[in-house]
Design an enzyme around this catalytic site. Structure first.
Site, mmCIF file in Angstrom:
data_model
loop_
_atom_site.group_PDB
_atom_site.id
_atom_site.type_symbol
_atom_site.label_atom_id
_atom_site.label_comp_id
_atom_site.label_asym_id
_atom_site.label_seq_id
_atom_site.Cartn_x
_atom_site.Cartn_y
_atom_site.Cartn_z
ATOM 1 N N TYR A 189 -2.785 -0.766 10.379
ATOM 2 C CA TYR A 189 -2.688 -1.026 8.927
ATOM 3 C C TYR A 189 -1.343 -0.519 8.375
ATOM 4 O O TYR A 189 -0.628 -1.248 7.681
ATOM 5 C CB TYR A 189 -3.863 -0.342 8.225
ATOM 6 C CG TYR A 189 -3.933 -0.596 6.733
ATOM 7 C CD1 TYR A 189 -4.505 -1.763 6.234
ATOM 8 C CD2 TYR A 189 -3.429 0.329 5.820
ATOM 9 C CE1 TYR A 189 -4.589 -1.989 4.859
ATOM 10 C CE2 TYR A 189 -3.506 0.106 4.453
ATOM 11 C CZ TYR A 189 -4.090 -1.061 3.974
ATOM 12 O OH TYR A 189 -4.163 -1.281 2.616
ATOM 13 N N SER B 241 0.861 -1.191 0.000
ATOM 14 C CA SER B 241 0.000 0.000 0.000
ATOM 15 C C SER B 241 0.895 1.236 0.000
ATOM 16 O O SER B 241 2.054 1.161 0.450
ATOM 17 C CB SER B 241 -0.864 0.017 1.267
ATOM 18 O OG SER B 241 -1.415 1.305 1.486
HETATM 19 P P1 NAD Z 1 -11.018 -6.273 -0.585
HETATM 20 O O1 NAD Z 1 -11.605 -6.147 0.764
HETATM 21 O O2 NAD Z 1 -11.923 -6.304 -1.762
HETATM 22 O O3 NAD Z 1 -10.051 -7.516 -0.697
HETATM 23 C C1 NAD Z 1 -9.371 -8.109 0.379
HETATM 24 C C2 NAD Z 1 -9.510 -9.600 0.218
HETATM 25 O O4 NAD Z 1 -8.733 -10.265 1.233
HETATM 26 C C3 NAD Z 1 -10.962 -10.046 0.389
HETATM 27 O O5 NAD Z 1 -11.306 -10.908 -0.682
HETATM 28 C C4 NAD Z 1 -10.963 -10.797 1.705
HETATM 29 O O6 NAD Z 1 -11.907 -11.837 1.781
HETATM 30 C C5 NAD Z 1 -9.547 -11.323 1.737
HETATM 31 N N1 NAD Z 1 -9.116 -11.685 3.085
HETATM 32 C C6 NAD Z 1 -9.244 -10.960 4.227
HETATM 33 N N2 NAD Z 1 -8.742 -11.644 5.265
HETATM 34 C C7 NAD Z 1 -8.292 -12.827 4.773
HETATM 35 C C8 NAD Z 1 -7.661 -13.948 5.357
HETATM 36 N N3 NAD Z 1 -7.408 -14.004 6.668
HETATM 37 N N4 NAD Z 1 -7.333 -14.982 4.545
HETATM 38 C C9 NAD Z 1 -7.587 -14.945 3.217
HETATM 39 N N5 NAD Z 1 -8.167 -13.895 2.613
HETATM 40 C C10 NAD Z 1 -8.518 -12.853 3.387
HETATM 41 O O7 NAD Z 1 -10.006 -5.025 -0.705
HETATM 42 P P2 NAD Z 1 -8.842 -4.743 -1.763
HETATM 43 O O8 NAD Z 1 -8.750 -3.290 -1.858
HETATM 44 O O9 NAD Z 1 -9.017 -5.542 -2.981
HETATM 45 O O10 NAD Z 1 -7.555 -5.246 -0.954
HETATM 46 C C11 NAD Z 1 -6.598 -6.123 -1.498
HETATM 47 C C12 NAD Z 1 -5.200 -5.721 -1.017
HETATM 48 O O11 NAD Z 1 -4.873 -4.436 -1.555
HETATM 49 C C13 NAD Z 1 -5.087 -5.604 0.499
HETATM 50 O O12 NAD Z 1 -3.847 -6.138 0.917
HETATM 51 C C14 NAD Z 1 -5.120 -4.100 0.731
HETATM 52 O O13 NAD Z 1 -4.447 -3.730 1.905
HETATM 53 C C15 NAD Z 1 -4.394 -3.624 -0.517
HETATM 54 N N6 NAD Z 1 -4.631 -2.219 -0.835
HETATM 55 C C16 NAD Z 1 -5.858 -1.784 -1.239
HETATM 56 C C17 NAD Z 1 -6.031 -0.443 -1.553
HETATM 57 C C18 NAD Z 1 -7.336 0.125 -2.033
HETATM 58 O O14 NAD Z 1 -7.433 1.361 -2.171
HETATM 59 N N7 NAD Z 1 -8.329 -0.666 -2.320
HETATM 60 C C19 NAD Z 1 -4.955 0.448 -1.437
HETATM 61 C C20 NAD Z 1 -3.731 -0.038 -1.001
HETATM 62 C C21 NAD Z 1 -3.580 -1.362 -0.718
#
Ligand code: NAD
Length: 266
Positions: A164, A151
């Site tokens: 986080y 991130s």
């Molecule tokens: P999201 O909530 O759609 O996806 C997260 C996924 O992780 C979900 O499918 C959830 O079921 C899964 N998950 C959660 N806990 C889990 C566990 N213990 N075991 C297995 N799976 C698990 O959100 P996203 O934005 O797609 O996030 C994906 C990654 O991207 C994350 O690591 C998040 O920190 C990172 N991220 C997202 C953003 C953003 O703006 N969306 C920005 C920076 C980083």
């Protein structure tokens, strides 16, 4: 770029958002994609259906990335089905926000154990499989690649989200130290650090007009990202076209890490 036909890729947290986007993008390349999910089986099945429609293959597998035995099971199942693993997309992650003085130990532990320990456990199992790969590379390219989805908060401090930001700061050093350790074994380790991407994790921000406007002020490129913005970079970073890149973070953030407050204030 040649295609990724027959590459075997595990994507954690692939039932939604960025993980889903990446899994489908690898499906379009003809890869075998293991769709890991935690609770949302329907979401995982949708991802797999899209992969198959696009010309790839795969299966869905439930595992909590913070549980050692479940992670081992995910990697064993992958080996059983496809023999050799080529790529791990270490994507699963959560937020549990709280003012610091009120942050419970549970809120701290949950985020660290999913975002940092979970990425450690998956990376460890991937490295073991890469080291024992049976197929020989046709020419001198990496025998395996790990991409951590981190991130911008591995760099930008984030008030109210200390758990986080700490987990993502940890991922940065996990990625770099591991990259150094396994480079001589011809294993590549990199990270993608997204900015604001419209997914479930931040829905309450991008779906609200006022909050959305405030968010755009932090993005010099003036748009919120989509999972596909990250997915395209992940496909390239796993490909042999980027074979000489290891230990690097690519910020896919529309310029969020450029200190946007300084645009007219220098
Ligand atoms: P999201 O909530 O759609 O996806 C997260 C996924 O992780 C979900 O499918 C959830 O079921 C899964 N998950 C959660 N806990 C889990 C566990 N213990 N075991 C297995 N799976 C698990 O959100 P996203 O934005 O797609 O996030 C994906 C990654 O991207 C994350 O690591 C998040 O920190 C990172 N991220 C997202 C953003 C953003 O703006 N969306 C920005 C920076 C980083």
């Amino acid at each position: 770029m040649s295609d990724q036909t027959k590459k075997t890729v595990i994507v954690t947290g692939a039932s939604s958002g960025i993980g889903q986007g990446i899994a489908i993008a690898f499906g379009k390349q003809g890869a075998n994609v293991v769709v890991n999910y935690y609770g949302d089986e329907k979401g995982a099945q949708f991802t797999l259906d899209e992969i198959i429609k696009a010309g790839g293959q795969g299966f869905i597998h439930q595992a909590d990335v913070s549980k050692e035995q479940e992670v081992i099971g995910l990697f064993e199942k992958t080996k059983e089905k496809y023999q050799d693993l080529d790529v791990l997309i270490n994507n699963a992650g959560i937020q549990k926000d709280s003012a610091f003085a009120h942050m419970s130990l549970d809120e701290w532990n949950k985020v660290i154990s999913t975002n940092l320990t979970g990425q450690f456990l998956c990376a460890r199992e991937a490295i073991k499989q890469f080291e024992h790969k049976t197929t020989v590379q046709a020419h001198e390219v990496a025998k395996g690649s790990i991409i951590f989805i981190s991130s911008v908060h591995d760099l930008i401090p984030w008030a109210g989200h200390v758990n986080y930001a700490s987990s993502k700061g940890g991922v940065l050093m996990l990625m770099k130290s591991l990259a150094l350790e396994v480079a001589p074994k011809k294993i590549r380790v990199n990270a993608i650090s997204p900015g604001a991407i419209a997914t479930d994790i931040n829905e309450e921000v991008w779906s609200d007009e006022e909050k959305r406007k405030e968010l755009i002020k932090l993005i010099p490129y003036q748009r919120i990202g989509e999972p596909e913005d990250v997915a395209k970079v992940a496909v390239w970073l796993a490909h042999e076209d980027s074979d000489y890149i290891t230990g690097t973070t690519i910020y896919v953030d529309g310029g969020m890490t450029l200190y946007p407050g300084f645009v007219d204030n220098g």
